[in-house]
Design an enzyme around this catalytic site. Structure first.
Site: not given
Length: 249
Positions: A15-16, A38, A63, A90, A151, A158, A189
């Site tokens: 995804r994304g 998932r 996971n 990612n 965030y 990160k 996204t």
């Protein structure tokens, strides 16, 4: 390296940004191992798209924040690959709330999936990468270095990820394994729309960036492709920023 020799594991690869990276690497003879958590429907769609480009694709559900599941992913990978050329981490998880409101489990989820997973994945990948060398790329974000409202859990994780990249780059250089990261700005996204203040963030971003648009998953995928290719062979332990010039101002 010919396409027939390219064996690539991409976490969060369906995804994304992960999907864009997967499709950028999909070519005849390449074997993509695409991890997802998932969404089986999205995983199957990207598998079909990559196969149309000529790639062989193996989907790996799991996971990456769980050591046992990472072990299981590599057990599955090892059934059809004797080596691994590239690892792209990612996959990311985290909650959007102020740091002072974080619960312990909010903190743990972000650090486990966003940072610790890179260590677990690298340790498991080493036996498959040591003999012929390879490249590891981690996906970071501007929140690792700049305050971004709500965030904190992700941004802090990160920051740990980027520091881990530097240590791994130094330690794995003797195996001819290059380790780098890509720090993306605001990328359009589905995950971005989950930000509680998405519209105000978008407005500020467009007003400050020198390139007057949000990023696309393909923008990040192109930087990853560069780091996985031979033209980046003299780059080690770095975090390349792709943010449309936002951090300049």
């Amino acid at each position: 390296m010919s396409a027939t020799e390219r064996t690539i594991l991409i976490t969060g690869g369906t995804r994304g940004i992960g999907r864009a990276i997967a499709l950028s690497q999909a070519r005849r003879g390449a074997h993509l191992f695409l991890n997802y958590l998932r969404d089986e429907s999205s995983a199957e769609k990207v598998r079909k798209e990559a196969v149309k480009k000529g790639a062989h694709v193996t989907l790996l559900c799991g996971n990456t924040g769980d050591p046992d599941e990472v072990k299981g992913l590599f057990e599955e990978l090892g059934k059809s690959a004797a080596h691994l050329n590239f690892l792209v981490h990612n996959a990311a998880l985290g909650v959007f709330k102020p740091v002072h409101q974080l619960r312990v489990k909010d903190w743990d989820i972000s650090l486990d999936v966003n940072a610790r997973a890179l260590l677990l994945l690298t340790q498991s990948a080493l036996p498959l990468m040591k003999k012929s060398g390879g490249k590891i790329v981690a996906i970071s974000s501007l929140g690792a270095r700049r305050f971004t409202p709500n965030y904190g859990a992700i941004g802090i994780s990160k920051a740990a990820l980027e520091n881990l990249v530097r240590y791994l780059a130094a330690e794995l250089s003797s195996f001819k394994i290059h380790v780098n990261a890509v720090s993306g700005g605001l990328v359009a996204t589905d995950s971005l729309k989950m930000f509680p203040n998405f519209e105000s963030m978008k407005k500020e971003y467009l007003s400050r960036g020198t390139v007057k648009r949000l990023g696309t998953p393909e923008d990040i995928a192109r930087v990853v492709s560069f780091l996985l290719g031979p033209d980046s062979d003299w780059i080690s332990g770095q975090t390349l920023i792709a943010d449309g010039g936002y951090s300049l101002v």
